[in-house]
Write a protein that holds these residues in place. Structure first.
Motif, PDB file in Angstrom:
ATOM      1  N   PHE A   1       0.835  -1.191   0.000  1.00  0.00           N
ATOM      2  CA  PHE A   1       0.000   0.000   0.000  1.00  0.00           C
ATOM      3  C   PHE A   1       0.873   1.246   0.000  1.00  0.00           C
ATOM      4  N   VAL A   2       0.369   2.304  -0.596  1.00  0.00           N
ATOM      5  CA  VAL A   2       0.969   3.630  -0.502  1.00  0.00           C
ATOM      6  C   VAL A   2      -0.162   4.585  -0.158  1.00  0.00           C
ATOM      7  N   GLY A   3       0.176   5.680   0.499  1.00  0.00           N
ATOM      8  CA  GLY A   3      -0.866   6.628   0.841  1.00  0.00           C
ATOM      9  C   GLY A   3      -0.398   7.639   1.847  1.00  0.00           C
ATOM     10  N   LEU A   4      -1.330   8.075   2.690  1.00  0.00           N
ATOM     11  CA  LEU A   4      -0.982   9.012   3.747  1.00  0.00           C
ATOM     12  C   LEU A   4      -1.745   8.655   5.003  1.00  0.00           C
ATOM     13  N   VAL A   5      -1.140   9.024   6.140  1.00  0.00           N
ATOM     14  CA  VAL A   5      -1.730   8.697   7.436  1.00  0.00           C
ATOM     15  C   VAL A   5      -1.558   9.892   8.368  1.00  0.00           C
ATOM     16  N   SER A   6      -2.579  10.147   9.187  1.00  0.00           N
ATOM     17  CA  SER A   6      -2.547  11.221  10.165  1.00  0.00           C
ATOM     18  C   SER A   6      -1.535  10.881  11.257  1.00  0.00           C
ATOM     19  N   ALA A  24      -6.469   7.569   7.552  1.00  0.00           N
ATOM     20  CA  ALA A  24      -5.484   7.248   6.521  1.00  0.00           C
ATOM     21  C   ALA A  24      -6.223   6.967   5.221  1.00  0.00           C
ATOM     22  N   VAL A  25      -5.532   7.160   4.101  1.00  0.00           N
ATOM     23  CA  VAL A  25      -6.033   6.806   2.779  1.00  0.00           C
ATOM     24  C   VAL A  25      -4.920   6.036   2.102  1.00  0.00           C
ATOM     25  N   ASN A  93     -11.346  13.620  -0.478  1.00  0.00           N
ATOM     26  CA  ASN A  93     -11.515  14.838   0.313  1.00  0.00           C
ATOM     27  C   ASN A  93     -11.597  14.509   1.802  1.00  0.00           C
ATOM     28  N   GLY A  94     -11.350  15.526   2.628  1.00  0.00           N
ATOM     29  CA  GLY A  94     -11.516  15.387   4.067  1.00  0.00           C
ATOM     30  C   GLY A  94     -10.394  14.655   4.769  1.00  0.00           C
ATOM     31  N   VAL A  95      -9.186  14.680   4.192  1.00  0.00           N
ATOM     32  CA  VAL A  95      -8.053  14.029   4.856  1.00  0.00           C
ATOM     33  C   VAL A  95      -7.500  14.949   5.941  1.00  0.00           C
ATOM     34  N   ALA A  96      -6.809  14.371   6.896  1.00  0.00           N
ATOM     35  CA  ALA A  96      -6.275  15.141   8.021  1.00  0.00           C
ATOM     36  C   ALA A  96      -5.139  16.066   7.567  1.00  0.00           C
ATOM     37  N   LYS A  97      -5.126  17.279   8.087  1.00  0.00           N
ATOM     38  CA  LYS A  97      -4.094  18.260   7.733  1.00  0.00           C
ATOM     39  C   LYS A  97      -2.704  17.832   8.174  1.00  0.00           C
ATOM     40  N   ASN A  98      -2.620  17.001   9.216  1.00  0.00           N
ATOM     41  CA  ASN A  98      -1.316  16.597   9.748  1.00  0.00           C
ATOM     42  C   ASN A  98      -0.861  15.244   9.194  1.00  0.00           C
ATOM     43  N   SER A  99      -1.356  14.868   8.034  1.00  0.00           N
ATOM     44  CA  SER A  99      -0.998  13.575   7.434  1.00  0.00           C
ATOM     45  C   SER A  99       0.413  13.590   6.862  1.00  0.00           C
ATOM     46  N   LYS A 100       1.002  12.410   6.801  1.00  0.00           N
ATOM     47  CA  LYS A 100       2.324  12.189   6.200  1.00  0.00           C
ATOM     48  C   LYS A 100       2.191  11.037   5.215  1.00  0.00           C
ATOM     49  N   PHE A 101       2.996  11.061   4.160  1.00  0.00           N
ATOM     50  CA  PHE A 101       2.987   9.989   3.170  1.00  0.00           C
ATOM     51  C   PHE A 101       3.637   8.728   3.744  1.00  0.00           C
TER      52      PHE A 101
END
Length: 118
Positions: A1-6, A24-25, A93-101
C-alpha cells in the motif's frame, strides 16, 4: 500500500496499512483504495465505488514494478490526489491536515515499512 496517514499514527510500530487506526487513505497494488479512522465505519472502508465514479474506464488504478505513483496532499483544503504513471488522478476529500505519506510493504515472513516525513 501507498498513501498518507494522520500523525501520530497508531499502532506506532510497523503494521499492515489496513490496520492503521488514525485517519489514513491508501492505494493497494491491485488498485483498491481504502480509508481508515472514520467514525461509524469498520476499521477500513473500501472506496471503490467513489474512485470508480471519478476514473471511469481508468479504474482500478493498479500498479506494478517500474510504475511511478504520484501523490499530492493539499493540507489547506484537506485533499489527497493520487495517480499511477500518467494516468487519471483520483481525489479523496476530508483528509487530516497533519498527514504524512507512507509506503507499506509486506513479505510472507517479514514486514518492512518506509515512511517519508516531509
Amino acid at each position: 500500500f501507498v498513501g498518507l496517514v494522520s500523525q501520530p499514527r497508531s499502532p506506532s510500530k510497523p503494521c499492515g496499512a489496513d490496520t492503521l487506526r488514525p485517519p489514513a487513505v491508501m492505494l493497494g497494488k491491485g488498485g483498491s483504495v481504502y480509508r481508515t479512522g472514520r467514525v461509524g465505519t469498520k476499521l477500513s472502508e473500501y472506496l471503490g465505488p467513489e474512485i470508480k465514479s471519478q476514473l471511469g474506464n481508468a479504474y482500478p488504478p493498479k500498479f506494478q514494478e517500474g510504475d511511478v505513483i504520484h501523490m499530492e496532499l493539499d493540507r489547506d483544503n484537506q485533499v489527497f490526489k493520487c495517480w499511477v504513471n500518467n494516468g487519471k488522478p483520483f481525489v479523496v476529500n476530508g483528509v487530516a491536515k497533519n498527514s504524512k505519506f507512507f509506503v507499506n510493504m509486506e513479505g510472507k515472513e517479514s514486514a518492512v515499512e518506509l515512511v517519508k516525513l516531509d
